[in-house]
Write an enzyme that holds these catalytic residues in place. Structure first.
Site: not given
Ligand code: ADE
Ligand code: ZN
Length: 338
Positions: A18, A20, A198, A201, A279-280
């Site tokens: 996971h 992006h 997703h 969350e 994630d990011d």
């Molecule tokens: N796009 C990038 N990161 C995300 C996240 N944590 N939740 C939803 N969309 C995303």
């Molecule tokens: Zn994500």
């Protein structure tokens, strides 16, 4: 954390499921690409941009994430972004990565789909050769846009289908339930793409159940709100549907307010197949090992539980059985000598 525990996590062979690719865009690269592409930025320095990374919720983050991503213009940009992620991941001993990309965020700005995928793809192939890190790509639909747009980007991606293993669903969750994309996922599954989404969350546990029922997903991304529904937790455990959990992301976006209260431990103890991911990472303060470390520290996890998380990361991947077996053997050898 002891130096020995830090080294143990560092050396642990793992998969990341996971991440992006646009979320790996570090502030330094935002400025370098803005310069290269002659794009003007809202922030005046790397430090000012990094200082803006204090998010009150998912939408607050997404606003900056799309703004940052707008410096990505050319095939070379997508190549350089992907290469930088792979080098960071390899340094964390990630052996295999399944990477999301958000083509609608780029084609909507006039960037050709081919520039996005050709750039990413070239970097992935090179990374496999010279870093020994294998990868798969997952195309995400932006759930806060409409179904027709998702269907259109899917059709545009189809000629590149041999480079894409699956489809996912991301962006603003609340008010955009999985069922909005039932038909797009039906079409993608019929074409052989593996579905993930997703869910849970910021959205409720009911969205997790809906992603399973309506989209027939093979994995849930995040899914932490499932803890609110014991029947759903049982279902996830019994069906061995993996969750790709992102602890630092959840902390930074206020999904949980303290790591010690993160649902990951309860989910693990309930027998749910849980994995740890970043994630990011450029926005949330750490790549995958920082996420393992944060969870280790919050719950005083031992080597056995950390080994279980790494084992789950390979088992939950879209690698075939023979590839999984090779990674699991490498992991077992590491655990035996560590
Ligand atoms: N796009 C990038 N990161 C995300 C996240 N944590 N939740 C939803 N969309 C995303
Ligand atoms: Zn994500």
């Amino acid at each position: 954390m002891s130096a020995a525990m830090f080294r143990f996590i560092q050396g642990l062979p793992k998969a990341e499921l996971h991440v992006h690719i646009e979320g790996t865009l570090e502030p330094e690269m935002v400025f370098a690409l803005a310069d290269r592409n002659r794009v003007s930025l809202a922030h005046t320095s790397v430090e000012a941009l990094r200082a803006a990374y204090a998010f009150k919720d998912l939408q607050d983050f997404l606003d900056l994430y799309y703004q940052g991503g707008a410096v990505l213009r050319t095939e070379e940009d997508f190549h350089d972004l992907t290469r930088a992620y792979l080098e960071r991941a390899a340094a964390d001993n990630v052996r295999h990565a399944e990477i999301f990309f958000d083509p609608q965020a780029h084609t909507g700005r006039g960037v050709p789909f081919a520039a996005v995928i050709d750039g990413i793809w070239a970097a992935l192939r090179a990374g496999e050769r010279d870093l020994g890190l294998t990868s798969r790509l997952i195309l995400c639909f932006l759930r806060d846009r409409d179904e027709a747009e998702a269907m259109a980007i899917f059709e545009e991606a189809l000629p590149y289908g041999d480079r894409i293993i699956g489809v996912g669903l991301d962006s603003a969750e609340t008010g955009h339930p999985p069922a909005k994309f039932t038909r797009v996922f039906e079409r993608a599954r019929a074409e052989g793409f593996l579905p993930v989404a997703h869910a849970g969350e910021e959205g409720p546990a009911a969205y997790v159940a809906e992603a399973l029922d309506e989209l027939q997903v093979a994995r849930i991304d995040h899914g932490v709100r499932a803890v609110d529904d014991p029947v759903l937790v049982r279902r996830l455990a019994d069906s061995r549907i993996p969750l790709t959990v992102c602890p630092l992301s959840n902390l930074k976006l206020g999904v949980c307010d303290r790591m010690e209260k993160h649902p990951i431990r309860a989910l693990m103890q309930a027998g749910v197949m849980v994995t740890v991911n970043s994630d990011d990472p450029a926005y949330f303060g750490g790549y995958v090992n920082a996420n393992y470390s944060a969870v280790q520290k919050a719950f005083d996890l031992g080597r056995e539980e950390l080994g279980d998380l790494a084992r789950a990361s390979f088992n939950a991947s879209f690698l075939d059985a023979a590839e999984k077996a090779l990674h699991l053997a490498e992991l077992d050898a590491y655990l035996a000598q560590a």
